[in-house]
Design an enzyme around this catalytic site. Structure first.
Site, PDB file in Angstrom:
ATOM      1  CB  ALA A  16      19.482  55.045  83.917  1.00  0.00           C
ATOM      2  CE1 TYR A 158      29.021  57.748  97.456  1.00  0.00           C
ATOM      3  CE2 TYR A 158      28.338  57.768  99.768  1.00  0.00           C
ATOM      4  CZ  TYR A 158      27.912  57.542  98.318  1.00  0.00           C
ATOM      5  OH  TYR A 158      26.451  56.970  97.954  1.00  0.00           O
ATOM      6  CB  ALA A 160      32.672  65.743 101.750  1.00  0.00           C
ATOM      7  CE  LYS A 162      26.321  60.275  96.517  1.00  0.00           C
ATOM      8  NZ  LYS A 162      25.403  60.271  95.109  1.00  0.00           N
TER       9      LYS A 162
HETATM   10  P1  NAP Z   1      25.999  51.536  91.028  1.00  0.00           P
HETATM   11  O1  NAP Z   1      25.138  50.120  91.025  1.00  0.00           O
HETATM   12  O2  NAP Z   1      27.591  51.312  91.176  1.00  0.00           O
HETATM   13  O3  NAP Z   1      25.739  52.118  89.662  1.00  0.00           O
HETATM   14  C1  NAP Z   1      26.146  53.433  89.383  1.00  0.00           C
HETATM   15  C2  NAP Z   1      25.890  54.050  88.095  1.00  0.00           C
HETATM   16  O4  NAP Z   1      26.564  55.382  87.830  1.00  0.00           O
HETATM   17  C3  NAP Z   1      25.985  53.342  86.696  1.00  0.00           C
HETATM   18  O5  NAP Z   1      25.203  52.970  85.984  1.00  0.00           O
HETATM   19  C4  NAP Z   1      27.194  53.949  86.267  1.00  0.00           C
HETATM   20  O6  NAP Z   1      27.243  53.752  84.739  1.00  0.00           O
HETATM   21  C5  NAP Z   1      27.002  55.168  86.726  1.00  0.00           C
HETATM   22  N1  NAP Z   1      28.032  56.048  86.493  1.00  0.00           N
HETATM   23  C6  NAP Z   1      29.228  56.161  87.379  1.00  0.00           C
HETATM   24  N2  NAP Z   1      30.170  57.232  86.837  1.00  0.00           N
HETATM   25  C7  NAP Z   1      29.373  57.717  85.998  1.00  0.00           C
HETATM   26  C8  NAP Z   1      29.853  58.894  85.192  1.00  0.00           C
HETATM   27  N3  NAP Z   1      30.995  59.688  85.597  1.00  0.00           N
HETATM   28  N4  NAP Z   1      29.074  59.407  84.204  1.00  0.00           N
HETATM   29  C9  NAP Z   1      28.092  58.719  83.809  1.00  0.00           C
HETATM   30  N5  NAP Z   1      27.611  57.693  84.736  1.00  0.00           N
HETATM   31  C10 NAP Z   1      28.293  57.155  85.614  1.00  0.00           C
HETATM   32  O7  NAP Z   1      25.420  52.520  91.976  1.00  0.00           O
HETATM   33  P2  NAP Z   1      24.036  52.807  92.866  1.00  0.00           P
HETATM   34  O8  NAP Z   1      24.068  51.867  94.190  1.00  0.00           O
HETATM   35  O9  NAP Z   1      22.879  52.244  91.746  1.00  0.00           O
HETATM   36  O10 NAP Z   1      24.103  54.021  92.895  1.00  0.00           O
HETATM   37  C11 NAP Z   1      23.386  55.201  92.268  1.00  0.00           C
HETATM   38  C12 NAP Z   1      23.297  56.449  93.262  1.00  0.00           C
HETATM   39  O11 NAP Z   1      22.720  56.270  94.593  1.00  0.00           O
HETATM   40  C13 NAP Z   1      24.903  57.119  93.599  1.00  0.00           C
HETATM   41  O12 NAP Z   1      24.727  58.367  93.463  1.00  0.00           O
HETATM   42  C14 NAP Z   1      24.940  56.313  94.943  1.00  0.00           C
HETATM   43  O13 NAP Z   1      26.072  57.285  95.463  1.00  0.00           O
HETATM   44  C15 NAP Z   1      23.529  56.696  95.507  1.00  0.00           C
HETATM   45  N6  NAP Z   1      23.466  55.870  96.796  1.00  0.00           N
HETATM   46  C16 NAP Z   1      23.556  54.591  96.623  1.00  0.00           C
HETATM   47  C17 NAP Z   1      23.366  53.591  97.883  1.00  0.00           C
HETATM   48  C18 NAP Z   1      23.342  52.239  97.802  1.00  0.00           C
HETATM   49  O14 NAP Z   1      23.625  51.634  99.086  1.00  0.00           O
HETATM   50  N7  NAP Z   1      23.738  51.504  96.699  1.00  0.00           N
HETATM   51  C19 NAP Z   1      23.055  54.333  99.022  1.00  0.00           C
HETATM   52  C20 NAP Z   1      23.150  55.611  99.069  1.00  0.00           C
HETATM   53  C21 NAP Z   1      23.240  56.364  97.738  1.00  0.00           C
HETATM   54  P3  NAP Z   1      28.350  52.789  84.089  1.00  0.00           P
HETATM   55  O15 NAP Z   1      28.161  51.323  84.739  1.00  0.00           O
HETATM   56  O16 NAP Z   1      27.546  52.692  82.629  1.00  0.00           O
HETATM   57  O17 NAP Z   1      29.637  53.183  83.896  1.00  0.00           O
END
Ligand code: NAP
Length: 250
Positions: A16, A158, A160, A162
């Protein structure tokens, strides 16, 4: 931890500190929910977010844990329960991505991605489940991806991970429905976060032209879907995958 015990519902949102998880934390806090902000490395971002949401709900806190590590997850959940109360809502949002050919990915990169994106959600779910089953209530939302539904070239592991989250959601919903716990999944399209920082302005324009609703999504678009799925308006919905992609996946 920077929170106090509350009587409001408690939501744990993984990842978050930034992006989609941050948007979800703000939306739920605005609804009066106490928010446990999980982060891994972005301590300052998590602190700033906590300051922001304290105006909506002061009973919130920040909690560091690597979600792929079962022990860290278990310790985090115990700390949240003692600070804020039992967890009513779990949002498995944290995730990582990596672009490249499958054949070029090392086994440790592969294991890390599965460990965070899929096993991480399982670690969190297991850690909160006993109390939810005892209370006969709870909501679990898994943040998957459109690539988990349709697959993406150069994001094979990735995709897989998801797709695994979608299977996890459906099976768990069947297992936990009789215990009053709903499990649903959101499948975002392209959302404006750091995860897509590799995209140029031209890339985003081209993508937007191809999306029926003519724009990429925002964290708030996903947050509003989470708010719906945990609400009473969705009380007869479980085991579903809600696509929030502006029509990119239909
Ligand atoms: P993001 O901006 O890269 O943020 C990722 C978040 O996950 C950060 O808060 C990070 O924490 C945290 N994180 C990563 N590895 C972690 C771990 N091992 N333990 C605890 N926290 C961890 O990504 P986002 O775009 O917000 O994506 C959020 C979710 O939506 C993901 O599951 C992603 O696959 C999914 N998603 C995103 C998109 C897109 O277009 N953005 C599309 C489809 C799905 P820190 O920064 O504190 O390390």
């Amino acid at each position: 931890m920077l929170g106090v015990k509350s009587v409001s519902k408690v939501a744990l949102i993984t990842g978050a500190s930034r992006g989609i998880g941050r948007g979800i934390a703000i939306e739920l806090a605005k609804s009066g929910i106490s928010v446990a902000i999980n982060y891994l490395s972005s301590y300052e971002n998590a602190r700033e977010l906590l300051c922001e949401i304290k105006s909506f709900n002061p009973n919130s806190g920040i909690y560091k844990a690597d979600i792929s590590n079962e022990l860290e997850v278990s310790e985090m959940v115990h700390k949240i329960e003692s600070d804020l109360g039992e967890i009513d809502i779990l949002v498995n949002n944290a995730g990582i991505s990596q672009i490249g050919l499958f054949q070029d990915m090392t086994s440790s990169e592969r294991d890390r991605m599965i460990g965070v994106n899929l096993i991480g959600a399982m670690n969190l779910t297991k850690a909160v489940l006993a109390k939810m089953i005892h209370n006969k209530s709870g909501d679990i939302i898994n943040i998957s991806s459109m690539w988990g539904e349709i697959g993406a070239s150069c994001e094979v592991v990735y995709s897989a991970s998801k797709a695994g989250l979608i299977g996890f959601t459906k099976a768990l919903a069947k297992e936990l429905g009789p215990s009053g716990i709903r499990v649903n999944c959101i499948s975002p399209g392209v959302i404006d976060t750091d995860m897509n920082s590799n995209l140029s302005a031209d890339d985003i324009k081209a993508l937007s032209d191809d999306i029926p609703l003519k724009r990429i999504g925002t964290p708030d678009d996903i947050a509003k879907a989470v708010k719906f799925l945990i609400s009473d308006s969705a009380k007869y919905i479980t085991g579903q995958v809600l696509s929030v992609s502006g029509g990119m996946v239909i």
